[in-house]
Design a protein around this motif. Structure first.
Motif, PDB file in Angstrom:
ATOM      1  N   LEU A  85       0.868  -1.172   0.000  1.00 34.81           N
ATOM      2  CA  LEU A  85       0.000   0.000   0.000  1.00 34.81           C
ATOM      3  C   LEU A  85       0.906   1.224   0.000  1.00 34.81           C
ATOM      4  O   LEU A  85       1.462   1.582   1.045  1.00 34.81           O
ATOM      5  N   ARG A  86       1.101   1.792  -1.168  1.00 36.30           N
ATOM      6  CA  ARG A  86       2.078   2.859  -1.374  1.00 36.30           C
ATOM      7  C   ARG A  86       3.438   2.391  -0.851  1.00 36.30           C
ATOM      8  O   ARG A  86       3.940   1.384  -1.286  1.00 36.30           O
ATOM      9  N   GLN A  87       4.027   3.092   0.136  1.00 36.88           N
ATOM     10  CA  GLN A  87       5.347   2.682   0.630  1.00 36.88           C
ATOM     11  C   GLN A  87       5.270   1.586   1.692  1.00 36.88           C
ATOM     12  O   GLN A  87       6.288   1.023   2.063  1.00 36.88           O
ATOM     13  N   TRP A  88       4.090   1.268   2.194  1.00 33.50           N
ATOM     14  CA  TRP A  88       3.951   0.279   3.250  1.00 33.50           C
ATOM     15  C   TRP A  88       3.904  -1.134   2.688  1.00 33.50           C
ATOM     16  O   TRP A  88       3.142  -1.426   1.782  1.00 33.50           O
ATOM     17  N   LYS A  89       4.698  -2.000   3.281  1.00 29.93           N
ATOM     18  CA  LYS A  89       4.601  -3.429   3.008  1.00 29.93           C
ATOM     19  C   LYS A  89       3.861  -4.012   4.189  1.00 29.93           C
ATOM     20  O   LYS A  89       4.289  -3.862   5.327  1.00 29.93           O
ATOM     21  N   GLY A  90       2.736  -4.630   3.925  1.00 35.64           N
ATOM     22  CA  GLY A  90       1.933  -5.141   5.019  1.00 35.64           C
ATOM     23  C   GLY A  90       1.201  -6.403   4.640  1.00 35.64           C
ATOM     24  O   GLY A  90       1.571  -7.113   3.705  1.00 35.64           O
ATOM     25  N   TYR A  91       0.139  -6.643   5.369  1.00 42.64           N
ATOM     26  CA  TYR A  91      -0.639  -7.863   5.225  1.00 42.64           C
ATOM     27  C   TYR A  91      -2.095  -7.485   5.402  1.00 42.64           C
ATOM     28  O   TYR A  91      -2.424  -6.633   6.239  1.00 42.64           O
ATOM     29  N   GLU A  92      -2.977  -8.082   4.601  1.00 41.96           N
ATOM     30  CA  GLU A  92      -4.396  -7.784   4.744  1.00 41.96           C
ATOM     31  C   GLU A  92      -5.204  -9.058   4.815  1.00 41.96           C
ATOM     32  O   GLU A  92      -4.780 -10.102   4.311  1.00 41.96           O
ATOM     33  N   ILE A  93      -6.344  -8.928   5.455  1.00 39.96           N
ATOM     34  CA  ILE A  93      -7.339 -10.001   5.436  1.00 39.96           C
ATOM     35  C   ILE A  93      -8.702  -9.346   5.293  1.00 39.96           C
ATOM     36  O   ILE A  93      -9.008  -8.359   5.966  1.00 39.96           O
ATOM     37  N   LEU A  94      -9.487  -9.880   4.379  1.00 43.31           N
ATOM     38  CA  LEU A  94     -10.854  -9.447   4.173  1.00 43.31           C
ATOM     39  C   LEU A  94     -11.715 -10.674   4.411  1.00 43.31           C
ATOM     40  O   LEU A  94     -11.589 -11.667   3.676  1.00 43.31           O
ATOM     41  N   ALA A  95     -12.535 -10.648   5.446  1.00 42.78           N
ATOM     42  CA  ALA A  95     -13.282 -11.838   5.821  1.00 42.78           C
ATOM     43  C   ALA A  95     -14.701 -11.485   6.262  1.00 42.78           C
ATOM     44  O   ALA A  95     -14.981 -10.362   6.681  1.00 42.78           O
ATOM     45  N   ARG A  96     -15.564 -12.464   6.152  1.00 42.34           N
ATOM     46  CA  ARG A  96     -16.920 -12.356   6.693  1.00 42.34           C
ATOM     47  C   ARG A  96     -17.034 -13.423   7.763  1.00 42.34           C
ATOM     48  O   ARG A  96     -16.907 -14.622   7.503  1.00 42.34           O
ATOM     49  N   LYS A  97     -17.237 -12.951   8.985  1.00 38.20           N
ATOM     50  CA  LYS A  97     -17.352 -13.872  10.112  1.00 38.20           C
ATOM     51  C   LYS A  97     -18.813 -14.285  10.261  1.00 38.20           C
ATOM     52  O   LYS A  97     -19.709 -13.456  10.141  1.00 38.20           O
ATOM     53  N   PRO A  98     -19.061 -15.558  10.521  1.00 41.62           N
ATOM     54  CA  PRO A  98     -20.446 -16.020  10.692  1.00 41.62           C
ATOM     55  C   PRO A  98     -21.006 -15.562  12.041  1.00 41.62           C
ATOM     56  O   PRO A  98     -20.263 -15.155  12.930  1.00 41.62           O
ATOM     57  N   ALA A  99     -22.314 -15.642  12.158  1.00 39.23           N
ATOM     58  CA  ALA A  99     -22.949 -15.330  13.437  1.00 39.23           C
ATOM     59  C   ALA A  99     -22.400 -16.287  14.492  1.00 39.23           C
ATOM     60  O   ALA A  99     -22.169 -17.471  14.221  1.00 39.23           O
ATOM     61  N   PHE A 100     -22.167 -15.753  15.690  1.00 43.33           N
ATOM     62  CA  PHE A 100     -21.629 -16.573  16.776  1.00 43.33           C
ATOM     63  C   PHE A 100     -22.099 -15.990  18.090  1.00 43.33           C
ATOM     64  O   PHE A 100     -21.898 -14.802  18.348  1.00 43.33           O
ATOM     65  N   LYS A 101     -22.734 -16.817  18.902  1.00 41.15           N
ATOM     66  CA  LYS A 101     -23.313 -16.383  20.168  1.00 41.15           C
ATOM     67  C   LYS A 101     -24.208 -15.175  19.925  1.00 41.15           C
ATOM     68  O   LYS A 101     -25.135 -15.267  19.141  1.00 41.15           O
ATOM     69  N   SER A 102     -23.947 -14.035  20.554  1.00 38.58           N
ATOM     70  CA  SER A 102     -24.831 -12.871  20.382  1.00 38.58           C
ATOM     71  C   SER A 102     -24.423 -11.982  19.200  1.00 38.58           C
ATOM     72  O   SER A 102     -25.083 -10.985  18.918  1.00 38.58           O
ATOM     73  N   ASP A 103     -23.357 -12.354  18.498  1.00 38.18           N
ATOM     74  CA  ASP A 103     -22.901 -11.557  17.355  1.00 38.18           C
ATOM     75  C   ASP A 103     -23.594 -11.995  16.071  1.00 38.18           C
ATOM     76  O   ASP A 103     -23.793 -13.189  15.836  1.00 38.18           O
TER      77      ASP A 103
END
Length: 175
Positions: A85-103
């Protein structure tokens, strides 16, 4: 030339010896979406194991140890891996978490770069996008945007992040 943060149409003066800033953005068009950016200048060291890939591996291991391996395995991952990302070397994650307990089910996107030691043009950068936010609680409601819309919004927003020209004439940010 002051120390601080530039925003579209504005500037926040932040004259600190140790620069650390957090900003959260809410969008009228997507009231349950929260986008946040945390940035801070590294000093003389970068904490070991603070990169996102290591943090994700540790979270997966802990989930399995707590008997939550099946729940962790049901996370839908759209992208996961290194990202420049421009000058930054990094790591990404794009995820959809399933419903869990009250979430509820929800998107949880994150990009993290540990930056570079003593380099004001490569601070540590931690960017997050969460959906299903209500009253500052993630996954409180079902997301109002689709997976495709969430990924497109993420790419649009994260693409706007850049280093502001530095006051130090010897430090030249990338164009």
């Amino acid at each position: 030339t002051e120390e601080g943060m530039c925003l579209e149409g504005g500037f926040i003066s932040v004259p600190l010896d140790y620069e650390k800033a957090r900003i959260g953005v809410r969008l009228n068009e997507f009231p349950d979406v929260h986008f946040s950016v945390e940035v801070h200048k590294n000093q003389d060291r970068i904490p070991e194991s603070s990169d996102l890939e290591t943090l994700l591996s540790r979270a997966e291991h802990v989930a399995k140890m707590q008997g939550l391996g099946a729940a962790y395995a049901s996370i839908t991952t759209f992208r996961r891996g290194p990202r420049q990302l421009r000058q930054w070397k990094g790591y990404e994650i794009l995820a959809r978490k399933p419903a869990f307990k009250s979430d509820s089910d929800a998107h949880e996107f994150r990009y993290r770069s540990v930056g570079a030691v003593n380099d004001p043009l490569q601070p540590e950068l931690d960017v997050q996008l969460d959906t299903g936010v209500r009253k500052n609680r993630k996954a409180a409601i079902s997301p109002t945007i689709t997976d495709e819309e969430a990924v497109a919004l993420w790419d649009k927003l994260i693409g706007t992040i850049r280093v502001r020209k530095a006051q130090d004439a010897t430090a030249v940010p990338p164009p």
